[in-house]
Design an enzyme around this catalytic site. Structure first.
Site, PDB file in Angstrom:
ATOM      1  CG  HIS A  64      76.958  18.921  35.025  1.00 52.86           C
ATOM      2  ND1 HIS A  64      75.662  18.690  35.463  1.00 52.86           N
ATOM      3  CD2 HIS A  64      76.909  20.076  34.324  1.00 52.86           C
ATOM      4  CE1 HIS A  64      74.885  19.671  35.049  1.00 52.86           C
ATOM      5  NE2 HIS A  64      75.615  20.530  34.350  1.00 52.86           N
ATOM      6  CG  HIS A  89      74.977  22.067  29.252  1.00 58.35           C
ATOM      7  ND1 HIS A  89      75.268  20.788  29.607  1.00 58.35           N
ATOM      8  CD2 HIS A  89      74.846  22.749  30.416  1.00 58.35           C
ATOM      9  CE1 HIS A  89      75.307  20.681  30.921  1.00 58.35           C
ATOM     10  NE2 HIS A  89      75.065  21.856  31.443  1.00 58.35           N
ATOM     11  CG  ASP A  90      77.613  23.882  31.939  1.00 61.31           C
ATOM     12  OD1 ASP A  90      76.850  24.857  31.775  1.00 61.31           O
ATOM     13  OD2 ASP A  90      77.421  23.002  32.795  1.00 61.31           O
ATOM     14  CD  GLU A  93      77.918  31.166  31.505  1.00 60.61           C
ATOM     15  OE1 GLU A  93      77.429  31.434  30.397  1.00 60.61           O
ATOM     16  OE2 GLU A  93      78.010  31.966  32.448  1.00 60.61           O
ATOM     17  CG  ASP A  94      81.036  27.180  33.224  1.00 57.96           C
ATOM     18  OD1 ASP A  94      80.701  28.328  33.528  1.00 57.96           O
ATOM     19  OD2 ASP A  94      80.346  26.174  33.422  1.00 57.96           O
ATOM     20  CG  ASP A 154      72.162  22.315  33.232  1.00 63.06           C
ATOM     21  OD1 ASP A 154      73.003  21.632  33.833  1.00 63.06           O
ATOM     22  OD2 ASP A 154      72.228  23.562  33.130  1.00 63.06           O
TER      23      ASP A 154
END
Ligand code: MN
Length: 738
Positions: A64, A89-90, A93-94, A154
């Site tokens: 992704h 980018h993630d 957050e994750d 995104d």
């Protein structure tokens, strides 16, 4: 996102590495210094961080961010820094990776962008407060546009891969996209992305209509190509004679824009004359762009008659989002209208890629930077003292997404205002003092009401006075955020003064009565059913509440107010009007959240009147229980966006044979008193459908009828619509949704 303990298998590792190398390869021409090294570091970090995550489709999660990075680069045209941020980018957050680690490896710039992206993401997960969400999106935009451009990529990838998501999530994502991202993409000039957003969202919210139109566009293709050939044949020779490199594109319009036309203009697919636009793109140096575009225009109008009102010159005055192009509509072979867009390669690049392309050409076309101006507008709006999120949203939508109107000061300077802006908006746009002091406004040398809507080309002059002060009524005369917030703050100033006086009066009285202020002020607010202290102070200052009468209403015990019981009883409570929508039987038909409905009480919503076969959802209202709406109800998008947490999944259970009411709007040519008869005859006699009501209005040979009928399900309804459409003198038949 589902977590597993399975790491990548060999085959997956190969695919992932290959995907990254391909991205790197296509970025090569843009790489400088240690860009490549940093890209590899970003990839390795993300590769490890997402190791145990998979997407709903089952594929490794890392694919992704890599795809988002590719979109950033290839479809939006961003450079290595943005690509690094997209890959990362993630992670914050994750995964366990935190910002400090990113800072250590990549430095401050990347860290701030990734931080911005993370904040946007967190908000999205929280869900419901869209106004706040939007504010956050905008703040990040003002800080670094790349945050929003990466976020767009995104969102685009998430939409492209939305199919495995559960339906209620799909709907929520679609609603948010239509609410924030599609208009923003439009405003940033990312037309292609905006179109794709809208198409995918339509596919989610209205799959039947979408597929139907796709089919029709396909069926229509051959005919379209044939027509295009006929249209272009006579032009090509004259275009070649200009001796300028050019290319011609003719793409069909997007499904969603065709659908918008059908809905807004109330026409059938077959009646849309401009299913495609012809685009002629010339390749000349900057200084020749304008003259050559007009030469091309001249060639076209030598062969085909133009419609003057449809001429749009966005070369001389580019749109607020930077769009430049020359549009005309001409009458082509067979009397059909054809839209022709004329532009240079540079203009085309900007039109397709918007903001990102704009940086590339920045400085080339001198005087004013439209984006900077637009960003200034956003800053203004974010800084305005706007307590109410709903108002903020309204301001935002009118100010930043709307088309513009171009007007002039008495000296001939051009000002760009949102379409719908008034004379008073203009005054505030010049300067907040000019707005606040405006006493008279002239448009084209004539005195006009201050709320007069401005038209392109208007010349506006404002007379001011120091004694003037804005009043509450002025809010109705303006639409721009700047004007509204200035008016509001000057009213606030006034009320603050008044409230201050009211408070002093109250304090004095309570001191006399030997009643504590802090302990009792809330008691008074509640007693008088006011919203807050400020309202209480204002009511006192306006003498709606008299401090001298407080001791008639209250007993005083130990320095506290106790409402007198007798008095309280006589307080007149306004009686609530009971809500009484049409109830339907309880044993019906619908499963909510996969449970039979014995557990829920619900009603079919009267705004869209769902029938079995319609796609539906359940909405928990705050005071009227559960309501069932159609997915394509006009209220749905608002409900999903703002109250996503109150939406429940709903589906029809097996067929029940019960009756449902739907309302149809029928339009047609008025052939006299026979109309009603034709309709009732067809519906009740030929189709054996019950009519609950029928109302017809006619004007100038056209009539519009509203018919409420009773059907069992959507099939039967479609059957009725089809039969009515087939009647002579009927133009349209459609189901009404609020
Ligand atoms: Mn993502």
């Amino acid at each position: 996102m589902p977590h597993t303990t399975i790491t990548y298998n060999t085959e997956e590792s190969v695919i992932i590495n290959h995907t990254f190398e391909r991205l790197l390869e296509s970025l090569k021409p843009k790489l400088k210094g240690d860009d490549e090294q940093n890209l590899r570091k970003a990839f390795e970090l993300a590769f490890d961080a997402h190791e145990f995550q998979r997407r709903r489709s089952g594929e490794p999660y890392i694919l992704h961010p890599l795809e988002v990075a590719r979109i950033c680069h290839e479809e939006i045209g961003l450079g290595p820094t943005a690509v690094i941020c997209a890959i990362l980018h993630d992670v914050v957050e994750d995964t366990p990776v935190n910002l400090e680690e990113i800072f250590d490896i990549f430095g401050a710039k990347v860290t701030r962008i990734v931080d911005g992206l993370t904040k946007l993401d967190g908000l999205y997960n929280l869900g419901n407060e869209n106004a706040e969400n939007l504010k956050k999106v905008l703040s990040s935009l003002v800080y670094d546009v790349r945050v929003v451009l990466i976020k767009m990529s995104d969102r685009l990838h998430n939409l492209r891969t939305i199919a495995p998501m559960p339906q209620h999530k799909q709907l929520r994502i679609a609603a948010e996209t239509m609410f924030i991202y599609a208009p923003l993409a439009h405003r940033l000039g990312l037309y292609q992305i905006k179109t794709e957003f809208e198409d995918i969202c339509m596919k989610v919210t209205d799959p039947d209509t979408y597929q139907g139109l796709v089919q029709k566009v396909e069926d229509n293709e051959q005919e379209r190509e044939k027509y295009l050939k006929k249209f272009l044949a006579p032009l090509e020779k004259s275009l070649k004679a200009l001796d300028v490199p050019y290319r011609i594109l003719a793409r069909p319009k997007s499904i969603s824009s065709i659908w918008n036309k059908i809905r807004n203009k109330n026409v059938e697919f077959e009646e849309i004359y401009d299913l495609f636009a012809v685009r002629i793109i010339i390749d000349v140096p900057l200084t020749f762009e304008k003259p050559v575009c007009w030469q091309v225009y001249s060639v076209i109008t030598d062969h085909y008659k133009p419609i003057p009102e449809r001429l749009k010159d966005w070369i001389t005055s580019p749109k607020g989002n930077g769009y430049e192009s020359l549009h005309t509509t001409v009458i082509g072979p067979g009397g059909r209208y054809v839209e022709v867009q004329i532009r240079s390669e540079r203009m085309d690049d900007i039109a397709e890629r918007g903001f990102a392309a704009h940086w590339k050409y920045k400085g080339k076309k001198g005087d004013e930077n439209v984006y900077e101006k637009w960003l200034d507008n956003i800053r203004n709006l974010l800084e305005s003292p706007n307590e109410d999120a709903v108002e903020f949203l309204a301001d935002f939508k009118t100010n930043l997404f709307k088309e513009e109107v171009y007007v002039f000061t008495p000296k001939g300077d051009m000002r760009i205002l949102p379409k719908g802006a008034t004379a008073l908006d203009f005054a505030f746009d010049i300067h907040s003092d000019v707005g606040a002091g405006a006493t008279a406004i002239k448009v084209n040398n004539k005195l006009v009401p201050m709320g007069r809507e401005l038209q392109n080309g208007d010349q506006v002059s404002v007379t001011t006075s120091k004694n003037q002060t804005p009043s509450e009524d002025w809010l109705k005369l303006v639409i721009t955020g700047k004007a509204r917030s200035k008016i509001r703050s000057s009213i606030n100033e006034k009320t603050r003064e008044l409230a201050g006086l009211g408070r002093e009066a109250l304090e004095r009285k309570l001191r006399n009565l030997k009643v504590g202020f802090e302990e009792n002020v809330e008691i008074l607010v509640n007693y008088f059913k006011l919203k807050n202290r400020k309202e209480l102070y204002l009511a006192i200052q306006n003498e709606e509440i008299k401090p001298s009468e407080l001791n008639k209403k209250f007993d005083i015990e130990n320095g506290n107010f106790i409402p007198k019981v007798a008095k309280r009883k006589t307080v007149h409570e306004p009686r609530r009007t009971p809500v009484a929508p049409e109830k339907i039987d309880k044993d019906v038909l619908i499963r909510i959240n996969d449970e039979p409905t014995d557990n829920y009480q619900f009603e079919l919503s009267s705004c869209c009147n769902p029938v079995p076969g319609d796609q539906i959802f359940a909405f928990l209202t705050s005071n009227a229980g559960m309501k069932i709406h159609r997915m394509n109800c006009t209220n749905a998008s608002n409900l999903f966006t703002n109250y996503g947490y109150r939406i429940l999944k709903a589906e029809w259970t097996k067929h029940s044979g019960k009756d449902f009411m739907v309302e149809l709007r029928v339009t047609g040519i008025d052939t006299g008193p026979g109309v009603i008869q034709t309709l009732t005859n067809e519906i009740s006699n030929n189709l054996s459908i019950n009519i609950r009501s029928l109302a017809i209005e006619g004007e100038e040979g056209i009539y519009e009828g509203r018919v409420k009928i009773i059907v069992k399900d959507k099939n039967q309804l479609n059957h009725v619509i089809k039969a009515l459409k087939a009647l002579d003198n009927i133009s349209t038949v459609e189901r009404i949704s609020s």
